[in-house]
Design a protein around this motif. Structure first.
Motif, mmCIF file in Angstrom:
data_model
loop_
_atom_site.group_PDB
_atom_site.id
_atom_site.type_symbol
_atom_site.label_atom_id
_atom_site.label_comp_id
_atom_site.label_asym_id
_atom_site.label_seq_id
_atom_site.Cartn_x
_atom_site.Cartn_y
_atom_site.Cartn_z
ATOM 1 N N PHE A 111 0.817 -1.210 0.000
ATOM 2 C CA PHE A 111 0.000 0.000 0.000
ATOM 3 C C PHE A 111 0.854 1.264 0.000
ATOM 4 O O PHE A 111 0.344 2.355 0.259
ATOM 5 N N ALA A 112 2.128 1.147 -0.285
ATOM 6 C CA ALA A 112 3.047 2.292 -0.238
ATOM 7 C C ALA A 112 2.527 3.439 -1.105
ATOM 8 O O ALA A 112 2.033 3.225 -2.212
ATOM 9 N N ARG A 121 -7.467 4.702 7.151
ATOM 10 C CA ARG A 121 -7.614 3.765 8.273
ATOM 11 C C ARG A 121 -7.503 2.359 7.723
ATOM 12 O O ARG A 121 -7.982 2.083 6.615
ATOM 13 N N PHE A 122 -6.885 1.464 8.507
ATOM 14 C CA PHE A 122 -6.735 0.093 8.027
ATOM 15 C C PHE A 122 -6.784 -0.869 9.203
ATOM 16 O O PHE A 122 -6.020 -0.748 10.148
ATOM 17 N N ASP A 123 -7.719 -1.825 9.127
ATOM 18 C CA ASP A 123 -7.799 -2.909 10.107
ATOM 19 C C ASP A 123 -7.243 -4.155 9.434
ATOM 20 O O ASP A 123 -7.868 -4.695 8.517
ATOM 21 N N LEU A 169 -2.749 8.161 6.232
ATOM 22 C CA LEU A 169 -3.087 7.070 7.137
ATOM 23 C C LEU A 169 -3.022 7.581 8.574
ATOM 24 O O LEU A 169 -2.004 8.127 8.995
ATOM 25 N N SER A 170 -4.115 7.422 9.314
ATOM 26 C CA SER A 170 -4.142 7.934 10.685
ATOM 27 C C SER A 170 -4.322 6.845 11.729
ATOM 28 O O SER A 170 -3.981 7.037 12.886
ATOM 29 N N ASN A 179 0.692 11.392 9.339
ATOM 30 C CA ASN A 179 -0.549 11.642 10.074
ATOM 31 C C ASN A 179 -0.969 10.481 10.960
ATOM 32 O O ASN A 179 -2.050 10.511 11.545
ATOM 33 N N LEU A 180 -0.135 9.480 11.050
ATOM 34 C CA LEU A 180 -0.459 8.320 11.871
ATOM 35 C C LEU A 180 -0.494 8.730 13.341
ATOM 36 O O LEU A 180 0.492 9.204 13.894
ATOM 37 N N SER A 181 -1.655 8.582 13.950
ATOM 38 C CA SER A 181 -1.792 9.006 15.340
ATOM 39 C C SER A 181 -2.206 7.872 16.258
ATOM 40 O O SER A 181 -2.140 8.003 17.471
ATOM 41 N N ARG A 182 -2.630 6.733 15.674
ATOM 42 C CA ARG A 182 -3.062 5.623 16.514
ATOM 43 C C ARG A 182 -2.710 4.303 15.854
ATOM 44 O O ARG A 182 -3.120 4.037 14.723
ATOM 45 N N VAL A 183 -1.935 3.486 16.588
ATOM 46 C CA VAL A 183 -1.627 2.135 16.147
ATOM 47 C C VAL A 183 -2.046 1.207 17.277
ATOM 48 O O VAL A 183 -1.506 1.283 18.373
#
Length: 102
Positions: free
Chosen positions: A4-5, A12-14, A33-34, A55-59
């Motif tokens: 997905f680069a 968002r991705f589950d 991606l957040s 923008n990634l804020s939650r993993v």
């Protein structure tokens, strides 16, 4: 690798439970991606996995993570994710060490 680069439409991705391996740079440079959820089936966070995801804020991680690759969390601002991963990894190492002492 790099599935997905540079996918700027991804926000968002589950990751499904059926996924057991995430290759190098799967989400590299996904600027929008957040949030990502990592299922229990994943034990390793590959090199450059979230590199450049500014923008990634939650993993959401699992407790089975045993390895974090090079530059997995480089060049984005949610540094708390790295600290959370590091804390989990240290806890796992301590737990395994303690189990082997008996």
């Amino acid at each position: 690798h790099y599935a997905f680069a540079c996918c700027h439409g991804l926000t968002r991705f589950d990751i499904p439970d059926s996924v057991t391996i995430l290759g190098e740079g799967v989400f590299k440079d996904c600027a929008n991606l957040s949030e990502v959820s990592v299922p229990d089936s994943i034990e390793t966070l590959a090199d450059s996995l979230f590199h450049g995801c500014q923008n990634l804020s939650r993993v959401v991680l699992n407790e089975r993570i045993t390895k974090i690759g090079n530059e997995t969390f480089s060049y984005f601002f949610a540094q708390f994710c790295f600290l959370e991963c590091l804390t989990m990894l240290i806890a796992k190492i301590y737990h395994d060490w303690n189990e082997n002492r008996v």
